[in-house]
Design a protein around this motif. Structure first.
Motif, PDB file in Angstrom:
ATOM      1  N   SER A 133      14.517 -17.241  -1.621  1.00  0.00           N
ATOM      2  CA  SER A 133      14.740 -15.910  -2.191  1.00  0.00           C
ATOM      3  C   SER A 133      15.368 -16.063  -3.582  1.00  0.00           C
ATOM      4  N   TYR A 134      15.293 -14.984  -4.361  1.00  0.00           N
ATOM      5  CA  TYR A 134      15.837 -15.025  -5.708  1.00  0.00           C
ATOM      6  C   TYR A 134      17.251 -14.449  -5.717  1.00  0.00           C
ATOM      7  N   GLU A 135      18.162 -15.204  -6.317  1.00  0.00           N
ATOM      8  CA  GLU A 135      19.540 -14.750  -6.482  1.00  0.00           C
ATOM      9  C   GLU A 135      19.859 -14.651  -7.962  1.00  0.00           C
ATOM     10  N   VAL A 136      20.822 -13.804  -8.292  1.00  0.00           N
ATOM     11  CA  VAL A 136      21.203 -13.629  -9.691  1.00  0.00           C
ATOM     12  C   VAL A 136      21.946 -14.867 -10.172  1.00  0.00           C
ATOM     13  N   PHE A 137      21.381 -15.506 -11.157  1.00  0.00           N
ATOM     14  CA  PHE A 137      22.005 -16.675 -11.780  1.00  0.00           C
ATOM     15  C   PHE A 137      22.975 -16.246 -12.877  1.00  0.00           C
ATOM     16  N   ALA A 138      22.602 -15.194 -13.598  1.00  0.00           N
ATOM     17  CA  ALA A 138      23.452 -14.691 -14.686  1.00  0.00           C
ATOM     18  C   ALA A 138      22.933 -13.323 -15.108  1.00  0.00           C
ATOM     19  N   TYR A 139      23.787 -12.607 -15.825  1.00  0.00           N
ATOM     20  CA  TYR A 139      23.390 -11.373 -16.494  1.00  0.00           C
ATOM     21  C   TYR A 139      23.392 -11.671 -17.998  1.00  0.00           C
ATOM     22  N   PHE A 198      33.247  -9.838 -40.744  1.00  0.00           N
ATOM     23  CA  PHE A 198      33.835  -9.780 -42.076  1.00  0.00           C
ATOM     24  C   PHE A 198      32.798  -9.474 -43.143  1.00  0.00           C
ATOM     25  N   GLY A 199      31.527  -9.528 -42.767  1.00  0.00           N
ATOM     26  CA  GLY A 199      30.498  -9.096 -43.693  1.00  0.00           C
ATOM     27  C   GLY A 199      30.173  -7.627 -43.559  1.00  0.00           C
ATOM     28  N   GLY A 200      30.884  -6.925 -42.644  1.00  0.00           N
ATOM     29  CA  GLY A 200      30.711  -5.489 -42.490  1.00  0.00           C
ATOM     30  C   GLY A 200      29.769  -5.088 -41.378  1.00  0.00           C
ATOM     31  N   THR A 201      28.930  -6.010 -40.878  1.00  0.00           N
ATOM     32  CA  THR A 201      28.024  -5.703 -39.772  1.00  0.00           C
ATOM     33  C   THR A 201      28.394  -6.552 -38.567  1.00  0.00           C
ATOM     34  N   PRO A 202      28.114  -6.059 -37.370  1.00  0.00           N
ATOM     35  CA  PRO A 202      28.515  -6.803 -36.178  1.00  0.00           C
ATOM     36  C   PRO A 202      27.695  -8.073 -35.999  1.00  0.00           C
ATOM     37  N   PRO A 203      28.321  -9.154 -35.546  1.00  0.00           N
ATOM     38  CA  PRO A 203      27.526 -10.319 -35.153  1.00  0.00           C
ATOM     39  C   PRO A 203      26.772 -10.004 -33.872  1.00  0.00           C
ATOM     40  N   ASP A 204      25.642 -10.637 -33.671  1.00  0.00           N
ATOM     41  CA  ASP A 204      24.847 -10.445 -32.464  1.00  0.00           C
ATOM     42  C   ASP A 204      24.805 -11.765 -31.702  1.00  0.00           C
ATOM     43  N   LEU A 205      25.353 -11.760 -30.486  1.00  0.00           N
ATOM     44  CA  LEU A 205      25.427 -12.970 -29.678  1.00  0.00           C
ATOM     45  C   LEU A 205      24.751 -12.722 -28.337  1.00  0.00           C
ATOM     46  N   LEU A 206      23.984 -13.674 -27.901  1.00  0.00           N
ATOM     47  CA  LEU A 206      23.369 -13.604 -26.581  1.00  0.00           C
ATOM     48  C   LEU A 206      24.316 -14.262 -25.591  1.00  0.00           C
ATOM     49  N   VAL A 207      24.754 -13.481 -24.611  1.00  0.00           N
ATOM     50  CA  VAL A 207      25.737 -13.954 -23.637  1.00  0.00           C
ATOM     51  C   VAL A 207      25.103 -13.936 -22.253  1.00  0.00           C
ATOM     52  N   ALA A 208      25.307 -15.014 -21.498  1.00  0.00           N
ATOM     53  CA  ALA A 208      24.862 -15.083 -20.106  1.00  0.00           C
ATOM     54  C   ALA A 208      26.103 -15.209 -19.233  1.00  0.00           C
ATOM     55  N   LEU A 209      26.346 -14.184 -18.423  1.00  0.00           N
ATOM     56  CA  LEU A 209      27.551 -14.107 -17.605  1.00  0.00           C
ATOM     57  C   LEU A 209      27.178 -14.281 -16.137  1.00  0.00           C
ATOM     58  N   ALA A 210      27.805 -15.271 -15.496  1.00  0.00           N
ATOM     59  CA  ALA A 210      27.523 -15.550 -14.089  1.00  0.00           C
ATOM     60  C   ALA A 210      28.147 -14.480 -13.205  1.00  0.00           C
ATOM     61  N   PRO A 211      27.663 -14.354 -11.947  1.00  0.00           N
ATOM     62  CA  PRO A 211      28.232 -13.343 -11.038  1.00  0.00           C
ATOM     63  C   PRO A 211      29.724 -13.512 -10.777  1.00  0.00           C
ATOM     64  N   GLY A 239      31.848 -14.268 -13.092  1.00  0.00           N
ATOM     65  CA  GLY A 239      32.552 -13.956 -14.332  1.00  0.00           C
ATOM     66  C   GLY A 239      32.643 -15.094 -15.320  1.00  0.00           C
ATOM     67  N   THR A 240      32.083 -16.261 -15.018  1.00  0.00           N
ATOM     68  CA  THR A 240      32.110 -17.369 -15.966  1.00  0.00           C
ATOM     69  C   THR A 240      30.921 -17.279 -16.915  1.00  0.00           C
ATOM     70  N   PHE A 241      31.094 -17.873 -18.085  1.00  0.00           N
ATOM     71  CA  PHE A 241      30.034 -17.850 -19.086  1.00  0.00           C
ATOM     72  C   PHE A 241      29.047 -18.985 -18.807  1.00  0.00           C
ATOM     73  N   ARG A 242      27.789 -18.610 -18.561  1.00  0.00           N
ATOM     74  CA  ARG A 242      26.743 -19.616 -18.424  1.00  0.00           C
ATOM     75  C   ARG A 242      26.320 -20.145 -19.790  1.00  0.00           C
ATOM     76  N   ASP A 243      26.249 -19.237 -20.763  1.00  0.00           N
ATOM     77  CA  ASP A 243      25.790 -19.641 -22.088  1.00  0.00           C
ATOM     78  C   ASP A 243      26.174 -18.566 -23.091  1.00  0.00           C
ATOM     79  N   VAL A 244      26.386 -18.979 -24.328  1.00  0.00           N
ATOM     80  CA  VAL A 244      26.606 -18.057 -25.448  1.00  0.00           C
ATOM     81  C   VAL A 244      25.869 -18.629 -26.647  1.00  0.00           C
TER      82      VAL A 244
END
Length: 705
Positions: free
Chosen positions: A70-76, A89-102, A104-109
């Motif tokens: 079966s498929y389980e959630v690996f990350a969001y 500091f350049g006036g616009t927001p940085p854009d980061l791809l974040v993978a959060l495990a169920p 609460g730990t960070f899988r990847d950023v």
């Protein structure tokens, strides 16, 4: 020409540019949403991972992994700009791809895009990529801080600290807050933590001296039991086709646990004794919690192969539907309180980073495992639980720091702020009292050189507080995107200087910053001292060419602001006309074209004094325009200034004194040389002549054109 009508070419150019800028601000908004579609997300999470359907209420992609058919959630997975568009500091927001495990730990950023000036053609993006990689394995439950470079190697907690980047303090703090703010938004919606106890610190009240017995703890509900009978276990496993009960009568306990929260002194002392409770509390870290679990039944959830100091496989503490990391404390196991049944026991430590709230209800769960089949046995598990709650009056609840915030750099840089504040406070009376130190032709030059050294070494190279056109670019981008100026708060020394510069603009004009507080300007002045020993004669720029060249900085300013308003990356490229990043922020450690450009400007300065400031500096242009709002024509002049006396004009290396003796305030760098001359009876020609005739003349400020 009157003061109200003094418009020149520079102001006309800028007025036209600003009108165009306003039109563009209304017509060309910048994108603020994430850019990744399913295909884009799949490129970051290739097979065997599977990208699920995007959530309908939150811009989050579930990343699935196949487990046991079966498929389980690996990350969001999500983009920070969708959930926490905090301007960088350049006036616009940085854009980061974040993978959060169920859990609460960070899988990847990963960095998707950014406009942080120090990384764009400066340090390069590689240090930023390495910075965000530090989050992998850390927990969004923890208040992660940005430390100094190599902070973790110097002893900072690796679970709550990431190493900062030298020369990029403000940018890394913005990125840290973007990651955690976006992650907490997902955690609240998907993982069930971060809502009820957000921003609170909950601790047991100090010991009141109350003495309780095990029976009294049980009667109050402060000592609870988790009991699973043979009949209950059998019923739970009936659908699996295996026997779940043990030997003995149906109502006999199979699992029989006694558990309690130990941090409350009356509970901990009653169950462990005063001496052992005191020893336990000495082992606690900040915000740690302890739960005692004693097993009395024939089936022990700790297991015969349980290892001290590990996380029990079959015991789980949950709160708000989320499992809490609870690890055995590996302490001595003898001497339980009288009245407490005998049996194997553990004290589970829950760290402060787990987000556990002992004043809110929580649950202890025990797992019973059975096997089905003989050749390849399949493990079947069922969980049984009991709730636990203590009265709120046993705890102290107070506001706590909930993750990173812009207040962190203000606390961390308090010494730098204090030193700069004292330096600014010392500069004001010197410049204001024209008959004081400024009038002393021997001591004042020494003071000026010492202050410029402070500006270069401390404000510039140490505190990294070189003001820049990049801030104005950030303001324009913030106006078109987020209408959020909090990015300014992440660089306290620079914000302090901006406040001072704006205040002095209203009083004195541009010169206070350009002549006293610009680190690159100070560096140019020190380099100019080499001209005499090198026998370099200054080049006299013809007046007509000089006037034309002075307009270049206004055209450059207009181009930068228009590019920023339209979202064009040309704004960042044009901002490189400033050598500040190369010479001050990065200490000349940069790609050779930028270093060559900065060094070239310093060489130019040997021949044309402060040629960059006079002709090219877009920040100086903006200050010159704003400086036209000043309240005072404060530099004194005499009727003889300009005709017949030209001494101040000849001595002014900035070319800020007109032939008629009036001060060109937008071009004045406030070196105070002319003020020293006019108050010195030995230098001021009209005063020398008046002294010979036995007369006394008083200089007066004269309105500028």
């Amino acid at each position: 020409m009157t003061r109200s009508g003094r418009g020149d070419i520079a102001s006309n150019v800028l007025r036209s540019a600003l009108l165009a800028l306003l039109a563009l601000l209304l017509a060309v908004p910048l994108a603020t949403a994430g850019t990744l579609d399913r295909a884009g997300v799949e490129r970051h999470f290739p097979a065997p991972l599977v990208v699920g359907e995007r959530d309908t209420t939150l811009p989050v992609w579930p990343i699935l992994k196949q487990e046991a058919g079966s498929y389980e959630v690996f990350a969001y997975a999500f983009e920070s700009i969708d959930l926490a568009p905090i301007p960088g500091f350049g006036g616009t927001p940085p854009d980061l791809l974040v993978a959060l495990a169920p859990d609460g730990t960070f899988r990847d950023v990963k960095v998707i895009s950014h406009h942080e000036p120090v990384f764009l053609e400066g340090l390069g993006s590689e240090p930023l990529f390495a910075f965000v990689e530090q989050y992998v394995g850390l927990s969004a439950r923890r208040p992660i801080r940005v430390g100094r470079p190599n902070a973790r190697g110097s002893g900072a907690a690796p679970q709550t600290t990431v190493d900062g980047i030298s020369m990029a303090t403000a940018s890394t703090r913005v990125i840290n807050e973007s990651i955690l703010a976006a992650s907490l938004a997902v955690a609240r919606a998907k993982l069930g933590f971060g809502a009820a106890n957000l921003g609170l610190k909950v601790e047991a009240r100090p010991d009141t001296g109350e003495a309780l017995t095990v029976a009294e703890l049980t009667a109050r509900g402060w000592l609870r039991r988790l009991t699973v009978t043979n009949a209950g276990a059998e019923a739970a496993f009936r659908d699996a086709g295996v026997a779940g009960a043990g030997d003995g009568p149906a109502e006999a306990p199979l699992v029989y646990l006694t558990f309690a929260y130990l941090n409350v002194p009356a509970i901990g002392r009653a169950l462990l004794g005063a001496e052992r409770f005191a020893a336990l509390t000495r082992e606690f870290g900040p915000g740690d919690h302890a739960v005692l679990v004693v097993s009395h039944g024939p089936e022990n959830p700790l297991g015969d192969e349980f290892v001290l100091g590990s996380i029990p496989d079959r015991l789980t503490v949950t709160q708000g539907g989320l499992a809490v990391n609870a690890r055995d404390m590996a302490i001595e196991r003898r001497g339980a309180a009288p009245g407490l049944p005998d049996g194997p026991w553990t004290i589970l430590r829950i760290t402060g980073a787990a987000g556990f709230d002992p004043s809110a209800p929580w649950t202890l769960s025990a797992k019973i495992v059975r096997e089905r089949g003989q050749i390849f046995p399949e493990k079947i598990a069922r969980e049984f639980s009991a709730d636990y709650a203590l009265p709120a009056e046993l705890f102290i609840r107070e506001a706590a720091e909930a993750g990173p915030s812009w207040t962190d750099p203000w606390r961390a840089r308090g010494v730098e702020l204090g030193v700069i504040t004292l330096a600014l406070a010392g500069l004001v009376p010197v410049l204001a009292r024209q008959r004081g130190l400024v009038a002393d032709r021997r001591r004042f030059p020494v003071f000026r050189l010492a202050y410029l050294a402070f500006t270069l070494l401390f404000i510039g190279w140490y505190a990294q507080a070189q003001l820049s056109i990049v801030t104005l670019v950030g303001l324009v981008r913030a106006a078109t995107v987020t209408h959020d100026l909090t990015f300014l708060l992440y660089d306290p020394p620079s914000l302090l200087l901006w406040a001072f510069v704006i205040a002095t603009l209203v009083v004195w004009g541009r010169g206070t910053f350009c002549g006293w507080l610009c680190p690159f300007g100070a560096l140019q002045e020190f380099v100019a001292w080499l001209a005499k020993p090198l026998r370099i004669r200054p080049v006299a720029v013809p007046p007509r060419l000089d006037r034309a060249l002075r307009q270049v900085k206004y055209v450059l300013l207009a181009g930068i602001l228009i590019a920023a308003a339209t979202g064009s990356p040309l704004a960042d490229s044009l901002s490189e006309a400033e050598p500040f990043k190369t010479a001050i922020t990065l200490y000349f450690v940069r790609a050779w074209p930028f270093v060559a450009y900065a060094l070239g400007l310093l060489v130019l300065n040997l021949f044309v004094y402060k040629g960059f400031c006079r002709y090219l500096c877009p920040l100086g242009a903006s200050l010159a325009v704003l400086g036209r709002l000043r309240l005072l024509d404060w530099i004194p002049r005499r009727a003889e200034c300009g005709s017949p006396c030209q001494l101040c004009k000849v001595r002014c290396r900035y070319g800020a004194i007109r032939p008629d003796g009036r001060i060109d305030y937008p071009e004045c760098f406030q070196c105070m040389d002319c003020v020293t001359i006019i108050h010195d009876p030995g230098q001021c020609v009209p005063e020398v002549l008046a002294h010979r005739r036995g007369k006394r003349i008083v200089p007066q400020p004269v309105a500028a054109e």
